[in-house]
Write an enzyme that holds these catalytic residues in place. Sequence first.
Site, PDB file in Angstrom:
ATOM      1  N   ILE A 126       0.907  -1.152   0.000  1.00 50.90           N
ATOM      2  CA  ILE A 126       0.000   0.000   0.000  1.00 50.90           C
ATOM      3  C   ILE A 126       0.946   1.202   0.000  1.00 50.90           C
ATOM      4  CG2 ILE A 126      -1.776   1.286   1.235  1.00 50.90           C
ATOM      5  CD1 ILE A 126      -2.786  -1.323   2.411  1.00 50.90           C
ATOM      6  N   PRO A 127       1.104   1.851  -1.158  1.00 53.28           N
ATOM      7  CA  PRO A 127       2.239   2.746  -1.383  1.00 53.28           C
ATOM      8  C   PRO A 127       2.138   4.161  -0.792  1.00 53.28           C
ATOM      9  CG  PRO A 127       0.894   2.662  -3.344  1.00 53.28           C
ATOM     10  CD  PRO A 127       0.280   1.696  -2.352  1.00 53.28           C
ATOM     11  N   CYS A 128       2.142   4.258   0.526  1.00 49.74           N
ATOM     12  CA  CYS A 128       2.094   5.577   1.154  1.00 49.74           C
ATOM     13  C   CYS A 128       3.375   6.365   0.890  1.00 49.74           C
ATOM     14  CB  CYS A 128       1.809   5.471   2.646  1.00 49.74           C
ATOM     15  SG  CYS A 128       3.017   4.507   3.557  1.00 49.74           S
ATOM     16  N   HIS A 129       4.449   5.686   0.478  1.00 53.03           N
ATOM     17  CA  HIS A 129       5.691   6.392   0.148  1.00 53.03           C
ATOM     18  C   HIS A 129       5.531   7.284  -1.082  1.00 53.03           C
ATOM     19  CE1 HIS A 129       5.891   2.633  -2.207  1.00 53.03           C
ATOM     20  NE2 HIS A 129       6.595   3.334  -3.083  1.00 53.03           N
TER      21      HIS A 129
END
Length: 164
Positions: A126-129
């Site tokens: 889950i690409p919160c970066h």
Amino acid sequence: MDTQTTYYKTPIGTAKIVGDENGIQSVSVLDEDFSTALEVTESDIPECLQECVTQLEDYFEGKRNDFDLKLNPQGTTFQKRVWDELLNIPYNKTRTYLEQSKALGDVKAIRAVASANGKNPIWIIIPCHRVIGSDGSLTGYAGGIWRKKWLLAHENPVKQQSLF
């Protein structure tokens, strides 16, 4: 089924992966170096976590741009909405916290959205970066700004221009 745990050594830290037959509940990065203590062989990886390890391996080797895993993050209804929206940010792209709030239908929720991003339990997948400040700064990242910078560079490597 009981929750299972395994570890996977990445180029930017040891990932702790937790899940069961209902999906991956968390992938977190550990600051401690467990590389010598945790020599995990493929036979040590619980069956329900093997595909997650394989896909993370592919991601770090540059062979995978998106993940196809059953996810089961634990959080509030709002947090899950925010995390679901994070999945819409394409590989190699970024979005600001404001854009993320707009996508969720409430520009005033920017702080709540940022807080939910920070509580994302499934690192990288889950690409919160991929969420950055409105000024382009790499603000806030639970895994450390240096890891966020590394991940964004990994997803968008600078290609050498040909002179001829």
